[in-house]
Motif scaffolding. Structure first.
Motif, PDB file in Angstrom:
ATOM      1  N   THR A   7      -2.770   1.866  -4.319  1.00  0.00           N
ATOM      2  CA  THR A   7      -3.129   3.107  -3.638  1.00  0.00           C
ATOM      3  C   THR A   7      -4.618   3.083  -3.325  1.00  0.00           C
ATOM      4  O   THR A   7      -5.436   2.788  -4.216  1.00  0.00           O
ATOM      5  CB  THR A   7      -2.792   4.359  -4.456  1.00  0.00           C
ATOM      6  N   PRO A   8      -4.988   3.380  -2.078  1.00  0.00           N
ATOM      7  CA  PRO A   8      -6.413   3.394  -1.737  1.00  0.00           C
ATOM      8  C   PRO A   8      -7.140   4.633  -2.238  1.00  0.00           C
ATOM      9  O   PRO A   8      -8.371   4.696  -2.159  1.00  0.00           O
ATOM     10  CB  PRO A   8      -6.403   3.341  -0.212  1.00  0.00           C
ATOM     11  N   PHE A   9      -6.403   5.602  -2.764  1.00  0.00           N
ATOM     12  CA  PHE A   9      -7.052   6.803  -3.285  1.00  0.00           C
ATOM     13  C   PHE A   9      -7.719   6.501  -4.626  1.00  0.00           C
ATOM     14  O   PHE A   9      -7.081   5.975  -5.538  1.00  0.00           O
ATOM     15  CB  PHE A   9      -6.038   7.941  -3.462  1.00  0.00           C
ATOM     16  N   PRO A  10      -8.991   6.815  -4.765  1.00  0.00           N
ATOM     17  CA  PRO A  10      -9.684   6.534  -6.028  1.00  0.00           C
ATOM     18  C   PRO A  10      -9.166   7.424  -7.146  1.00  0.00           C
ATOM     19  O   PRO A  10      -8.770   8.565  -6.925  1.00  0.00           O
ATOM     20  CB  PRO A  10     -11.146   6.831  -5.707  1.00  0.00           C
ATOM     21  N   ARG A  11      -9.210   6.872  -8.380  1.00  0.00           N
ATOM     22  CA  ARG A  11      -8.751   7.621  -9.538  1.00  0.00           C
ATOM     23  C   ARG A  11      -9.901   8.070 -10.422  1.00  0.00           C
ATOM     24  O   ARG A  11      -9.820   9.069 -11.126  1.00  0.00           O
ATOM     25  CB  ARG A  11      -7.785   6.755 -10.358  1.00  0.00           C
ATOM     26  N   GLY A  12     -11.015   7.321 -10.391  1.00  0.00           N
ATOM     27  CA  GLY A  12     -12.141   7.623 -11.256  1.00  0.00           C
ATOM     28  C   GLY A  12     -13.420   7.827 -10.478  1.00  0.00           C
ATOM     29  O   GLY A  12     -13.413   8.171  -9.288  1.00  0.00           O
ATOM     30  N   ILE A  45       0.830  -1.195   0.000  1.00  0.00           N
ATOM     31  CA  ILE A  45       0.000   0.000   0.000  1.00  0.00           C
ATOM     32  C   ILE A  45       0.872   1.255   0.000  1.00  0.00           C
ATOM     33  O   ILE A  45       1.730   1.433   0.868  1.00  0.00           O
ATOM     34  CB  ILE A  45      -0.948   0.008   1.214  1.00  0.00           C
ATOM     35  N   VAL A  46       0.654   2.101  -1.000  1.00  0.00           N
ATOM     36  CA  VAL A  46       1.380   3.364  -1.116  1.00  0.00           C
ATOM     37  C   VAL A  46       0.334   4.470  -1.269  1.00  0.00           C
ATOM     38  O   VAL A  46      -0.466   4.445  -2.207  1.00  0.00           O
ATOM     39  CB  VAL A  46       2.320   3.364  -2.339  1.00  0.00           C
ATOM     40  N   PRO A  47       0.304   5.448  -0.381  1.00  0.00           N
ATOM     41  CA  PRO A  47      -0.754   6.479  -0.422  1.00  0.00           C
ATOM     42  C   PRO A  47      -0.505   7.541  -1.479  1.00  0.00           C
ATOM     43  O   PRO A  47      -0.333   8.731  -1.177  1.00  0.00           O
ATOM     44  CB  PRO A  47      -0.712   7.060   0.990  1.00  0.00           C
ATOM     45  N   PHE A  48      -0.493   7.118  -2.735  1.00  0.00           N
ATOM     46  CA  PHE A  48      -0.291   8.054  -3.840  1.00  0.00           C
ATOM     47  C   PHE A  48      -1.652   8.486  -4.385  1.00  0.00           C
ATOM     48  O   PHE A  48      -2.491   7.644  -4.711  1.00  0.00           O
ATOM     49  CB  PHE A  48       0.528   7.399  -4.951  1.00  0.00           C
ATOM     50  N   ASP A  49      -1.853   9.796  -4.501  1.00  0.00           N
ATOM     51  CA  ASP A  49      -3.133  10.342  -4.947  1.00  0.00           C
ATOM     52  C   ASP A  49      -2.949  11.047  -6.291  1.00  0.00           C
ATOM     53  O   ASP A  49      -2.323  12.104  -6.367  1.00  0.00           O
ATOM     54  CB  ASP A  49      -3.671  11.319  -3.894  1.00  0.00           C
ATOM     55  N   PHE A  50      -3.490  10.446  -7.356  1.00  0.00           N
ATOM     56  CA  PHE A  50      -3.382  11.059  -8.677  1.00  0.00           C
ATOM     57  C   PHE A  50      -3.970  12.469  -8.694  1.00  0.00           C
ATOM     58  O   PHE A  50      -3.560  13.306  -9.486  1.00  0.00           O
ATOM     59  CB  PHE A  50      -4.119  10.206  -9.720  1.00  0.00           C
ATOM     60  N   ARG A  51      -4.943  12.720  -7.849  1.00  0.00           N
ATOM     61  CA  ARG A  51      -5.637  14.007  -7.878  1.00  0.00           C
ATOM     62  C   ARG A  51      -5.056  15.039  -6.910  1.00  0.00           C
ATOM     63  O   ARG A  51      -5.305  16.235  -7.066  1.00  0.00           O
ATOM     64  CB  ARG A  51      -7.126  13.814  -7.561  1.00  0.00           C
ATOM     65  N   GLY A  52      -4.305  14.592  -5.905  1.00  0.00           N
ATOM     66  CA  GLY A  52      -3.888  15.531  -4.872  1.00  0.00           C
ATOM     67  C   GLY A  52      -2.421  15.514  -4.495  1.00  0.00           C
ATOM     68  O   GLY A  52      -2.017  16.218  -3.572  1.00  0.00           O
ATOM     69  N   ASP A  53      -1.595  14.735  -5.208  1.00  0.00           N
ATOM     70  CA  ASP A  53      -0.178  14.646  -4.873  1.00  0.00           C
ATOM     71  C   ASP A  53       0.565  15.893  -5.370  1.00  0.00           C
ATOM     72  O   ASP A  53       0.550  16.206  -6.565  1.00  0.00           O
ATOM     73  CB  ASP A  53       0.411  13.386  -5.518  1.00  0.00           C
ATOM     74  N   LYS A  54       1.224  16.612  -4.472  1.00  0.00           N
ATOM     75  CA  LYS A  54       1.868  17.882  -4.835  1.00  0.00           C
ATOM     76  C   LYS A  54       3.035  17.679  -5.787  1.00  0.00           C
ATOM     77  O   LYS A  54       3.242  18.459  -6.722  1.00  0.00           O
ATOM     78  CB  LYS A  54       2.327  18.606  -3.565  1.00  0.00           C
TER      79      LYS A  54
END
Length: 406
Positions: free
Chosen positions: A50-55, A19-28
């Motif tokens: 990544t548990p962050f949703p992309r779609g 698990i890597v908390p990478f956010d396509f929408r919010g990663d600076k």
């Protein structure tokens, strides 16, 4: 690893070490330099979750970072399906499907066979003069400018105007069309749903018009086409028209932004293209390789192991095809632009049955743009103190690109 109370939870079958908390929408870091940020993820992970949703579905995704794995997924539609990942119609209570991108073999092949001739090299070659004239017309209009924001002034209106003409849609509606497309692809919630409904209603009116008044445009083609010896259903016509609208209004614009950012930062390469225009087609391929803009998605149809990780049926996958192009295992100095590189392959248009149908049009638009800018306008550089920002989880794009003419 999941100690942050604001981070979404991963499903229980995902091993904590993956698990890597990478956010396509919010990663600076991704916003500052998406290509470099994705490279850094590959440096540490062949595949991660990544548990962050992309779609739209609100579900986390597996991210694959190596060319061989990305190709393997994209070439296996039986195991990794494209269908069902873009529930635009479902969001407004309807049942059409984006065609052909949201179809899988064997039915996908029927619609690709229908659409391939429309975007074939022969068909697109017939447009070369129109494309070059548009690029020259738009660059000529900039000859008296000392600086411009490249994105709204050229990167957006140039390819969008060409595609609107192909669709038979009015050019004076461009800004409204772009806003609709951006709300669908970049927004969420009520704004996204409203934009989907707005697009559906507008295209429904255009489709009705083409039934009565057939024209020489892509909407007319879809309305009057046949597949497998039968006319298309209303939902199939809508699915094709929505897909063409969305697909034609963003990827070339996004690609142009990164190509011109690179040239603005590398005056020696820009000057070389000015001195040797014959290098431009090869430069386009090399820039496509280094600055790919698409992350495509798939859904696992069965439990499977790939890249050393166990994927369960229903898991979603994200495949940044820029990582395939920039994989150092397949291309030396892969993150660097080399105008003398000999035909290094790239993934800018994808792999497998869903390879981009508009690639021949895109190449011609990119080549004409570089030709016009390097023959009709003076040298340009990035405006001082400018930090270009990017956004987009499916197609990354520069928000602006201020250029100064020298």
């Amino acid at each position: 690893m999941q100690t942050d109370p604001f981070m979404p939870k991963a499903p229980p079958h995902i091993p904590a070490e993956l698990i890597v908390p990478f956010d396509f929408r919010g990663d600076k870091e991704y916003s500052n330099d998406p290509h470099k940020r994705l490279d850094s993820l590959r440096d540490h992970h062949r595949a991660f979750y990544t548990p962050f949703p992309r779609g739209m579905g609100g579900q986390g995704v597996w991210v694959f970072t190596r060319a061989e794995d990305i190709r393997a997924v994209l070439k296996d539609p039986q195991t990794f399906a494209s269908g069902g990942l873009r529930p635009f119609a479902k969001a407004i209570g309807e049942d059409w499907t984006l065609i052909p991108v949201d179809l899988d073999p064997p039915i996908h092949s029927q619609f690709r066979t229908l659409l391939n001739p429309v975007f074939s090299p022969k068909s697109m070659k017939s447009m070369e003069l129109v494309i070059l004239e548009r690029a020259e017309e738009m660059t000529t209009a900039l000859t008296d400018q000392k600086e411009v924001d490249f994105v709204p002034v050229f990167a957006r209106p140039y390819p969008v105007s060409i595609f609107l003409e192909l669709l038979g849609l009015p050019l004076d509606g461009m800004e409204d069309f772009i806003e609709i497309e951006e709300n669908i692809l970049q927004n969420s919630g009520d704004a996204q749903i409203a934009a989907i409904r707005q697009l559906r209603d507008y295209l429904a009116g255009q489709i009705d018009d083409r039934r009565r008044n057939r024209g020489d445009d892509l909407i007319s083609f879809a309305v009057h086409a046949e597949v497998a010896g039968r006319p298309l259903t209303d939902d199939e016509v809508m699915g094709i028209c929505v897909m063409m609208f969305i697909g034609g209004l963003d990827t070339v614009t996004s690609t142009l932004g990164y190509h011109f950012l690179h040239l603005a930062r590398h005056p020696e390469e820009q000057q070389r293209l000015r001195n040797h225009p014959s290098l431009i087609p090869g430069a386009v391929e090399e820039l496509l390789r280094v600055y790919n803009v698409v992350t495509t998605g798939r859904r696992a149809t069965r439990d499977v192991e790939i890249a050393g990780v166990r994927i369960r049926a229903g898991d979603l996958l994200a495949l940044p095809t820029t990582l395939a192009s920039r994989d150092p295992n397949e291309c030396p100095h892969a993150s660097e632009v080399d105008l003398d590189r000999e035909s290094a392959g790239h993934s800018a248009f994808g792999f497998g049955p869903h390879r981009c149908i508009g690639s021949h049009l895109a190449r011609r638009e990119l080549t004409a743009a570089l030709t016009a800018w390097t023959t009709r306008l003076p040298m340009f550089r990035l405006k001082e103190a400018t930090i270009p920002r990017s956004s987009g989880s499916g197609v990354i794009a520069l928000e602006s690109l201020p250029l100064v003419f020298l």
